[in-house]
Design an enzyme around this catalytic site. Structure first.
Site, short mmCIF file in Angstrom:
data_model
loop_
_atom_site.label_atom_id
_atom_site.label_comp_id
_atom_site.label_asym_id
_atom_site.label_seq_id
_atom_site.Cartn_x
_atom_site.Cartn_y
_atom_site.Cartn_z
N ASN A 8 -3.73 -6.43 3.54
CA ASN A 8 -4.45 -5.17 3.44
C ASN A 8 -5.08 -5.18 2.05
OD1 ASN A 8 -5.29 -2.55 3.00
ND2 ASN A 8 -3.37 -1.60 3.59
N ARG A 10 -6.30 -3.01 0.27
CA ARG A 10 -5.98 -1.85 -0.57
C ARG A 10 -4.60 -1.99 -1.22
NH1 ARG A 10 -8.10 0.64 4.13
NH2 ARG A 10 -5.97 1.10 4.74
N CYS A 11 -3.84 -3.00 -0.82
CA CYS A 11 -2.47 -3.20 -1.31
C CYS A 11 -2.48 -4.15 -2.51
CB CYS A 11 -1.61 -3.76 -0.19
SG CYS A 11 0.01 -4.32 -0.71
N SER A 12 -1.86 -3.74 -3.61
CA SER A 12 -1.84 -4.58 -4.81
C SER A 12 -1.08 -5.89 -4.57
CB SER A 12 -1.23 -3.83 -5.98
OG SER A 12 0.12 -3.48 -5.71
N ARG A 15 -3.45 -8.19 -2.75
CA ARG A 15 -4.47 -8.72 -3.66
C ARG A 15 -3.88 -9.80 -4.56
NH1 ARG A 15 -5.64 -3.17 -4.02
NH2 ARG A 15 -4.81 -3.12 -6.16
#
Length: 119
Positions: A8, A10-12, A15
């Site tokens: 995802n 949006r997930c750190s 990333r």
């Protein structure tokens, strides 16, 4: 079979795993599993590759988990997999699948490196 990451953006943690793959120079396919959810069969196969049961990689603090009473759900593998496939936000992220058949829930860059080292 090539390396793939289920994540995802949006997930750190997702990333960071993606950055670790980039840093390692690994070619991979990106699967945004919330937009392209796995089938129950795909999820079952990935869990077998990880060596985990679905309740071990479920995101139990998600609102949908609370709505479904997931913490109290009997540990019936097929039922959990169906539930997670129908509600992909319940799947822990990111998951890195290596070309040799290995897979890991890559919550930190070290997990990504270990998966790649064993590939």
């Amino acid at each position: 079979m090539s390396t793939e990451i289920w994540h995802n953006p949006r997930c750190s943690k997702s990333r960071a795993a993606k950055a670790a793959l980039d840093e390692a120079g690994v070619a991979y396919t990106e699967r945004r599993y919330l937009d392209e959810p796995p089938t129950a069969g795909e999820l079952d196969a990935v869990l077998k590759r990880i060596g985990a049961e679905p309740w071990e990689v479920a995101r139990l603090n998600e609102p949908v988990a609370k709505e479904l009473g997931l913490k109290d759900l009997e540990h019936d593998r097929a039922r959990w997999i169906e539930t997670m496939a129908a509600n992909p936000s319940l799947i822990q992220r990111p998951i890195v699948l290596t070309g040799d058949g290995n897979a890991v829930v890559a919550r930190d860059p070290d997990a990504v490196r270990k998966a790649l080292d064993s590939a």
